[in-house]
Design an enzyme around this catalytic site. Structure first.
Site, PDB file in Angstrom:
ATOM      1  N   GLU A  74       0.846  -1.194   0.000  1.00  0.00           N
ATOM      2  CA  GLU A  74       0.000   0.000   0.000  1.00  0.00           C
ATOM      3  C   GLU A  74       0.885   1.249   0.000  1.00  0.00           C
ATOM      4  OE1 GLU A  74      -2.031   0.890   3.774  1.00  0.00           O
ATOM      5  OE2 GLU A  74      -1.428  -1.105   4.409  1.00  0.00           O
ATOM      6  N   CYS A 106      -3.502  -3.493   4.425  1.00  0.00           N
ATOM      7  CA  CYS A 106      -2.627  -4.569   4.906  1.00  0.00           C
ATOM      8  C   CYS A 106      -3.043  -5.937   4.388  1.00  0.00           C
ATOM      9  CB  CYS A 106      -2.600  -4.590   6.428  1.00  0.00           C
ATOM     10  SG  CYS A 106      -1.945  -3.089   7.131  1.00  0.00           S
ATOM     11  N   SER A 199     -10.775   2.236  14.040  1.00  0.00           N
ATOM     12  CA  SER A 199     -10.072   1.189  13.281  1.00  0.00           C
ATOM     13  C   SER A 199      -9.930  -0.080  14.119  1.00  0.00           C
ATOM     14  CB  SER A 199      -8.703   1.680  12.774  1.00  0.00           C
ATOM     15  OG  SER A 199      -7.746   1.754  13.814  1.00  0.00           O
ATOM     16  N   HIS A 237      -2.938 -10.267  12.470  1.00  0.00           N
ATOM     17  CA  HIS A 237      -2.320  -9.059  11.904  1.00  0.00           C
ATOM     18  C   HIS A 237      -1.905  -8.167  13.072  1.00  0.00           C
ATOM     19  CE1 HIS A 237      -1.524  -5.429   9.788  1.00  0.00           C
ATOM     20  NE2 HIS A 237      -2.573  -4.793  10.286  1.00  0.00           N
ATOM     21  N   LYS A 246      -5.859  -7.682  22.062  1.00  0.00           N
ATOM     22  CA  LYS A 246      -7.299  -7.367  21.989  1.00  0.00           C
ATOM     23  C   LYS A 246      -8.006  -8.384  21.087  1.00  0.00           C
ATOM     24  CE  LYS A 246      -6.723  -2.296  22.229  1.00  0.00           C
ATOM     25  NZ  LYS A 246      -7.467  -1.747  23.327  1.00  0.00           N
TER      26      LYS A 246
HETATM   27  P1  HMG Z   1      -4.035   6.651  21.511  1.00  0.00           P
HETATM   28  O1  HMG Z   1      -5.474   6.975  21.367  1.00  0.00           O
HETATM   29  O2  HMG Z   1      -3.097   7.801  21.667  1.00  0.00           O
HETATM   30  O3  HMG Z   1      -3.776   5.659  22.699  1.00  0.00           O
HETATM   31  O4  HMG Z   1      -3.516   5.832  20.264  1.00  0.00           O
HETATM   32  P2  HMG Z   1      -4.767   5.181  23.851  1.00  0.00           P
HETATM   33  O5  HMG Z   1      -5.142   6.336  24.686  1.00  0.00           O
HETATM   34  O6  HMG Z   1      -5.861   4.320  23.270  1.00  0.00           O
HETATM   35  O7  HMG Z   1      -3.746   4.277  24.669  1.00  0.00           O
HETATM   36  C1  HMG Z   1      -3.225   3.115  24.098  1.00  0.00           C
HETATM   37  C2  HMG Z   1      -3.125   2.070  25.219  1.00  0.00           C
HETATM   38  O8  HMG Z   1      -2.094   2.471  26.128  1.00  0.00           O
HETATM   39  C3  HMG Z   1      -4.391   1.915  26.048  1.00  0.00           C
HETATM   40  O9  HMG Z   1      -4.528   0.537  26.340  1.00  0.00           O
HETATM   41  C4  HMG Z   1      -4.056   2.696  27.325  1.00  0.00           C
HETATM   42  O10 HMG Z   1      -4.774   2.244  28.471  1.00  0.00           O
HETATM   43  C5  HMG Z   1      -2.587   2.370  27.463  1.00  0.00           C
HETATM   44  P3  HMG Z   1      -5.904  -0.230  25.968  1.00  0.00           P
HETATM   45  O11 HMG Z   1      -6.975   0.494  26.709  1.00  0.00           O
HETATM   46  O12 HMG Z   1      -6.064  -0.088  24.451  1.00  0.00           O
HETATM   47  O13 HMG Z   1      -5.666  -1.614  26.411  1.00  0.00           O
HETATM   48  N1  HMG Z   1      -1.797   3.316  28.278  1.00  0.00           N
HETATM   49  C6  HMG Z   1      -0.791   2.943  29.084  1.00  0.00           C
HETATM   50  N2  HMG Z   1      -0.304   1.720  29.389  1.00  0.00           N
HETATM   51  C7  HMG Z   1       0.753   1.674  30.256  1.00  0.00           C
HETATM   52  N3  HMG Z   1       1.315   2.771  30.811  1.00  0.00           N
HETATM   53  C8  HMG Z   1       0.841   4.009  30.542  1.00  0.00           C
HETATM   54  C9  HMG Z   1      -0.260   4.132  29.646  1.00  0.00           C
HETATM   55  N4  HMG Z   1      -0.955   5.181  29.148  1.00  0.00           N
HETATM   56  C10 HMG Z   1      -1.899   4.668  28.305  1.00  0.00           C
HETATM   57  N5  HMG Z   1       1.418   5.083  31.089  1.00  0.00           N
HETATM   58  C11 HMG Z   1      -4.155   4.195  18.609  1.00  0.00           C
HETATM   59  C12 HMG Z   1      -3.786   4.446  20.057  1.00  0.00           C
HETATM   60  C13 HMG Z   1      -4.127   2.713  18.325  1.00  0.00           C
HETATM   61  C14 HMG Z   1      -5.557   4.758  18.319  1.00  0.00           C
HETATM   62  C15 HMG Z   1      -3.127   4.938  17.688  1.00  0.00           C
HETATM   63  O14 HMG Z   1      -1.822   4.459  17.937  1.00  0.00           O
HETATM   64  C16 HMG Z   1      -3.424   4.792  16.208  1.00  0.00           C
HETATM   65  O15 HMG Z   1      -4.260   5.504  15.663  1.00  0.00           O
HETATM   66  N6  HMG Z   1      -2.700   3.863  15.512  1.00  0.00           N
HETATM   67  C17 HMG Z   1      -2.899   3.625  14.089  1.00  0.00           C
HETATM   68  C18 HMG Z   1      -4.158   2.809  13.790  1.00  0.00           C
HETATM   69  C19 HMG Z   1      -4.030   1.338  14.108  1.00  0.00           C
HETATM   70  O16 HMG Z   1      -2.952   0.787  14.215  1.00  0.00           O
HETATM   71  N7  HMG Z   1      -5.200   0.646  14.177  1.00  0.00           N
HETATM   72  C20 HMG Z   1      -5.227  -0.766  14.442  1.00  0.00           C
HETATM   73  C21 HMG Z   1      -6.425  -1.474  13.825  1.00  0.00           C
HETATM   74  S1  HMG Z   1      -6.582  -1.118  12.078  1.00  0.00           S
HETATM   75  C22 HMG Z   1      -5.312  -2.078  11.342  1.00  0.00           C
HETATM   76  O17 HMG Z   1      -4.740  -2.913  11.966  1.00  0.00           O
HETATM   77  C23 HMG Z   1      -4.985  -1.780   9.916  1.00  0.00           C
HETATM   78  C24 HMG Z   1      -3.679  -1.053   9.713  1.00  0.00           C
HETATM   79  O18 HMG Z   1      -2.585  -1.937   9.900  1.00  0.00           O
HETATM   80  C25 HMG Z   1      -3.638  -0.406   8.326  1.00  0.00           C
HETATM   81  C26 HMG Z   1      -3.895  -1.244   7.096  1.00  0.00           C
HETATM   82  O19 HMG Z   1      -4.744  -2.136   7.043  1.00  0.00           O
HETATM   83  O20 HMG Z   1      -3.241  -0.925   6.105  1.00  0.00           O
HETATM   84  C27 HMG Z   1      -3.488   0.098  10.689  1.00  0.00           C
END
Ligand code: HMG
Length: 389
Positions: A74, A106, A199, A237, A246
């Site tokens: 991609e 992906c 996502s 993935h 998760k």
């Molecule tokens: P965010 O919103 O900044 O993070 O970004 P958050 O507030 O959700 O925190 C992440 C985790 O850290 C949470 O855990 C917090 O509790 C924890 P969870 O509740 O999820 O279990 N946390 C801590 N843990 C330990 N110590 C601390 C602490 N503080 C917080 N101090 C987000 C997270 C994934 C949204 C962001 O990184 C993002 O947008 N990433 C890109 C999108 C992505 O990867 N999506 C995944 C599904 S889609 C997919 O897989 C397709 C893809 O590969 C693309 C394709 O297909 O081409 C992306």
């Protein structure tokens, strides 16, 4: 199988500190310790070519044995010319080889792999092999929530009627697709855009749909115990390690498991050893996780079934399965992937930010005069990308 990752990386704890975030959020919260960051002489083509060369060499396969080359990506380098054509040239593949590129976020590599399986099963391969390469550079904006989920790398796989690593089971596959706007990259942007939390929901919904479809296709639902205990390992993935956790929790809940996290280390843990050091490599992520499992699982997986879940935003997902072959783990260990990861060089955050800025204009960078070697991007001359062989 062959794997290529950049020679440089960023320590996620350093990135967190630079962004004023607790390091625990990236390292434990997302489950990533390091992310691969390519320098300016590396692109989707060079990663693909390096991974493909490793796959050919490790299988003692001649370029003339390849009758089909598909690169799933991609992060292509041209609107028209496929990455696969550059790879054909760099590797010296035969002119009697069908060559193209696939795209579906992906999932693009899995689409190519499934098509190659049908090509082999139909008899069209006539004894030749397919070379499937998943190659990407995951890039989000500096300072965005997606930034710590970047990465870069390629995984190449040879597909034949005599598989040495995994026999992918014919007919045992479940697909789920739905038009959603969870992650995308407009034509005018180098950075991906994402509705991050949405996502995650889309990924989990797709996992559920594909897993149910797999069970129907396999025709063996019911019986005692959790359905997923029929697998010796589950490879999801991996955009970041926590997503696999998760996913596993969701899948075990669907199985009716009252303690859905209890089986995580046993069924998933080994597949995350390498992804947690490389980050998201988009199309190749699930296959890097498979390499990680085969390279680091201490138990003998020979004859055992592995469940594979591929997800591409937008979206299309597939749950399928394979049986590990005798000697597969030794073959993947012999690639020395963990040692290669250990030899990489850490970038400081200012160095990383410089690289990110320089990559913005990589496509128009004038080609360097000095000849390099080892599949490196040298720049562009007369609108043509130049690669060192
Ligand atoms: P965010 O919103 O900044 O993070 O970004 P958050 O507030 O959700 O925190 C992440 C985790 O850290 C949470 O855990 C917090 O509790 C924890 P969870 O509740 O999820 O279990 N946390 C801590 N843990 C330990 N110590 C601390 C602490 N503080 C917080 N101090 C987000 C997270 C994934 C949204 C962001 O990184 C993002 O947008 N990433 C890109 C999108 C992505 O990867 N999506 C995944 C599904 S889609 C997919 O897989 C397709 C893809 O590969 C693309 C394709 O297909 O081409 C992306």
């Amino acid at each position: 199988m062959g794997v290529a990752v950049p020679d440089t990386y960023v320590e996620l704890a350093d990135l967190a500190m630079a962004r004023g975030v607790a390091p625990g959020k990236y390292v434990d919260g997302l489950g990533v310790t390091r992310m691969g960051v390519p320098l300016v002489d590396e692109d989707t083509v060079t990663l693909a070519a390096r991974a493909a060369r490793m796959a050919l060499e490790s299988a003692h396969c001649s370029p003339d044995d390849i009758g089909l080359l598909v690169v799933g990506t991609e992060t292509a380098v041209d609107h028209s010319k496929p990455v696969a054509s550059y790879v054909q040239g760099l590797l010296g593949l035969s002119t009697r080889c069908r060559i193209f590129e696939t795209k579906h976020a992906c999932y693009g590599g899995t689409a190519a792999l499934q098509m190659a399986l049908d090509w082999v099963r139909s008899g069209s391969a006539k004894g030749r092999k397919a070379l499937i390469v998943c190659s990407d550079i995951a890039r989000y904006g500096v300072g965005t929530p997606g930034e710590p989920t970047q990465g870069a790398g390629a995984v190449a796989m040879l597909v034949s009627d005599h598989p040495a690593l995994v026999v992918l089971e014919a007919g045992k596959t479940g697909v789920y697709s739905k038009d959603v706007m969870d992650f995308w990259r407009p034509l005018y942007s180098k950075d991906a855009l994402v509705d991050g939390h949405y996502s995650v929901e889309c990924y989990l919904a797709a996992l559920e749909g594909a897993y149910r479809a797999y069970q129907e296709a396999a025709g063996d639902a019911g019986g005692e115990g959790a359905y997923s205990d029929r697998f010796a390992a589950l490879v999801y993935h991996v955009p970041y390690g926590k997503m696999s956790r998760k996913a596993h929790r969701h899948l075990r809940t669907l199985d009716g498991d009252a303690a859905p996290d209890a089986s995580f280390d046993r069924l998933v843990g080994h597949s995350l050893v390498m992804p947690s050091q490389v980050g998201n490599i988009y199309t190749g992520s699930m296959y890097l996780a498979l390499a990680s499992l085969l390279s680091s699982a201490p138990e003998d997986l020979t004859g055992k079934r592995v469940g594979l879940f591929s997800y591409g935003s937008g979206s299309c997902a597939e749950f399928f399965s394979g049986v590990v072959q005798d000697g597969a783990q030794a073959r993947v260990k012999a690639l020395g992937l963990e040692a290669r990861l250990a030899r990489r060089r850490a970038l400081s955050i200012p160095e990383y930010e410089d690289v990110m800025r320089a990559r913005e204009h990589l496509d128009e960078r004038p080609a360097a005069d000095a000849a390099g070697s080892g599949f490196r991007y040298q720049g562009t001359r007369d609108h043509k990308r130049i690669y060192a062989t």
